[in-house]
Design a protein around this motif. Structure first.
Motif, PDB file in Angstrom:
ATOM      1  N   MET A   1      31.292  51.445  39.275  1.00  0.00           N
ATOM      2  CA  MET A   1      32.745  51.961  39.466  1.00  0.00           C
ATOM      3  C   MET A   1      33.100  53.038  38.378  1.00  0.00           C
ATOM      4  O   MET A   1      32.781  52.689  37.295  1.00  0.00           O
ATOM      5  CB  MET A   1      33.952  50.982  39.765  1.00  0.00           C
ATOM      6  N   GLN A   2      33.955  54.151  38.871  1.00  0.00           N
ATOM      7  CA  GLN A   2      34.370  54.795  37.925  1.00  0.00           C
ATOM      8  C   GLN A   2      35.610  54.251  37.072  1.00  0.00           C
ATOM      9  O   GLN A   2      36.302  53.449  37.468  1.00  0.00           O
ATOM     10  CB  GLN A   2      34.901  56.253  38.538  1.00  0.00           C
ATOM     11  N   ARG A   3      35.726  54.685  35.923  1.00  0.00           N
ATOM     12  CA  ARG A   3      36.583  54.219  35.179  1.00  0.00           C
ATOM     13  C   ARG A   3      38.024  54.212  35.536  1.00  0.00           C
ATOM     14  O   ARG A   3      38.841  53.358  35.574  1.00  0.00           O
ATOM     15  CB  ARG A   3      36.570  55.103  33.645  1.00  0.00           C
ATOM     16  N   GLU A   4      38.380  55.282  36.421  1.00  0.00           N
ATOM     17  CA  GLU A   4      39.752  55.628  36.911  1.00  0.00           C
ATOM     18  C   GLU A   4      39.844  54.596  38.019  1.00  0.00           C
ATOM     19  O   GLU A   4      41.285  53.806  37.906  1.00  0.00           O
ATOM     20  CB  GLU A   4      39.672  56.693  37.523  1.00  0.00           C
ATOM     21  N   SER A   5      38.887  54.065  38.625  1.00  0.00           N
ATOM     22  CA  SER A   5      39.112  53.107  39.791  1.00  0.00           C
ATOM     23  C   SER A   5      39.270  51.578  39.140  1.00  0.00           C
ATOM     24  O   SER A   5      39.901  50.768  39.517  1.00  0.00           O
ATOM     25  CB  SER A   5      37.757  53.180  40.642  1.00  0.00           C
ATOM     26  N   LEU A   6      38.702  51.194  38.107  1.00  0.00           N
ATOM     27  CA  LEU A   6      38.689  50.213  37.332  1.00  0.00           C
ATOM     28  C   LEU A   6      40.230  49.970  36.766  1.00  0.00           C
ATOM     29  O   LEU A   6      40.706  48.925  36.808  1.00  0.00           O
ATOM     30  CB  LEU A   6      37.815  50.026  36.255  1.00  0.00           C
ATOM     31  N   GLU A   7      40.654  51.140  36.239  1.00  0.00           N
ATOM     32  CA  GLU A   7      41.937  50.866  35.633  1.00  0.00           C
ATOM     33  C   GLU A   7      43.048  50.758  36.563  1.00  0.00           C
ATOM     34  O   GLU A   7      43.813  49.977  36.545  1.00  0.00           O
ATOM     35  CB  GLU A   7      42.380  52.299  34.887  1.00  0.00           C
ATOM     36  N   GLN A   8      42.869  51.378  37.848  1.00  0.00           N
ATOM     37  CA  GLN A   8      43.609  51.189  38.914  1.00  0.00           C
ATOM     38  C   GLN A   8      43.542  49.596  39.327  1.00  0.00           C
ATOM     39  O   GLN A   8      44.708  48.962  39.665  1.00  0.00           O
ATOM     40  CB  GLN A   8      43.565  52.163  39.923  1.00  0.00           C
ATOM     41  N   LEU A   9      42.493  49.087  39.362  1.00  0.00           N
ATOM     42  CA  LEU A   9      42.083  47.903  39.937  1.00  0.00           C
ATOM     43  C   LEU A   9      42.870  46.833  39.126  1.00  0.00           C
ATOM     44  O   LEU A   9      43.798  45.720  39.482  1.00  0.00           O
ATOM     45  CB  LEU A   9      40.695  47.453  40.176  1.00  0.00           C
ATOM     46  N   TYR A  10      42.585  47.309  37.749  1.00  0.00           N
ATOM     47  CA  TYR A  10      43.420  46.516  36.601  1.00  0.00           C
ATOM     48  C   TYR A  10      44.817  46.104  36.966  1.00  0.00           C
ATOM     49  O   TYR A  10      45.535  45.195  36.583  1.00  0.00           O
ATOM     50  CB  TYR A  10      42.750  46.956  35.377  1.00  0.00           C
ATOM     51  N   LYS A  11      45.454  47.395  37.151  1.00  0.00           N
ATOM     52  CA  LYS A  11      46.839  47.424  37.315  1.00  0.00           C
ATOM     53  C   LYS A  11      47.522  46.482  38.132  1.00  0.00           C
ATOM     54  O   LYS A  11      48.370  45.937  37.925  1.00  0.00           O
ATOM     55  CB  LYS A  11      47.285  48.948  37.337  1.00  0.00           C
ATOM     56  N   LEU A  12      46.696  46.729  39.454  1.00  0.00           N
ATOM     57  CA  LEU A  12      46.968  45.908  40.436  1.00  0.00           C
ATOM     58  C   LEU A  12      46.959  44.421  40.119  1.00  0.00           C
ATOM     59  O   LEU A  12      47.881  43.910  40.614  1.00  0.00           O
ATOM     60  CB  LEU A  12      46.146  46.320  41.847  1.00  0.00           C
ATOM     61  N   VAL A  13      45.947  43.843  39.537  1.00  0.00           N
ATOM     62  CA  VAL A  13      45.870  42.451  39.261  1.00  0.00           C
ATOM     63  C   VAL A  13      46.783  42.083  38.311  1.00  0.00           C
ATOM     64  O   VAL A  13      47.528  41.077  38.508  1.00  0.00           O
ATOM     65  CB  VAL A  13      44.423  42.215  38.622  1.00  0.00           C
ATOM     66  N   VAL A  14      47.343  42.761  37.356  1.00  0.00           N
ATOM     67  CA  VAL A  14      48.147  42.499  36.584  1.00  0.00           C
ATOM     68  C   VAL A  14      49.774  42.347  37.100  1.00  0.00           C
ATOM     69  O   VAL A  14      50.440  41.390  36.907  1.00  0.00           O
ATOM     70  CB  VAL A  14      48.509  43.626  35.380  1.00  0.00           C
ATOM     71  N   ILE A  15      49.891  43.232  38.034  1.00  0.00           N
ATOM     72  CA  ILE A  15      51.307  43.230  38.665  1.00  0.00           C
ATOM     73  C   ILE A  15      51.471  42.257  39.905  1.00  0.00           C
ATOM     74  O   ILE A  15      52.474  42.097  40.617  1.00  0.00           O
ATOM     75  CB  ILE A  15      51.855  44.528  39.032  1.00  0.00           C
TER      76      ILE A  15
END
Length: 76
Positions: free
Chosen positions: A1-15
């Motif tokens: 996965m690209q870094r941008e995709s991982l960051e977006q996934l992380y944000k979704l998990v957090v909220i």
């Protein structure tokens, strides 16, 4: 996965919340939520789960924005 995709996934998990709406539940109240917004009311205050779902679900957000555009066009 690209870094941008991982960051977006992380944000979704957090909220992610304990209680959330699914897309079907969102569509059941989308029109009421949109009408409230059109009337200048704080719809998110009365429907926090709908507001939260809109922030999470790109597909529903796009449908909602399209619906809101139609409402605005009919009110002009």
């Amino acid at each position: 996965m690209q870094r941008e995709s991982l960051e977006q996934l992380y944000k979704l998990v957090v909220i992610t919340q304990e209680e959330e709406l699914d897309c079907g539940q969102f569509y059941e109240v989308m029109d009421v939520f949109a009408e409230m917004c059109m009337n200048g009311e704080d719809a998110g205050k009365y429907y926090p789960l709908v507001d939260h779902h809109l922030r999470l679900c790109k597909s529903c957000r796009e449908e909602y924005e399209g619906y809101l555009d139609c409402l605005k066009a009919n009110h002009e």
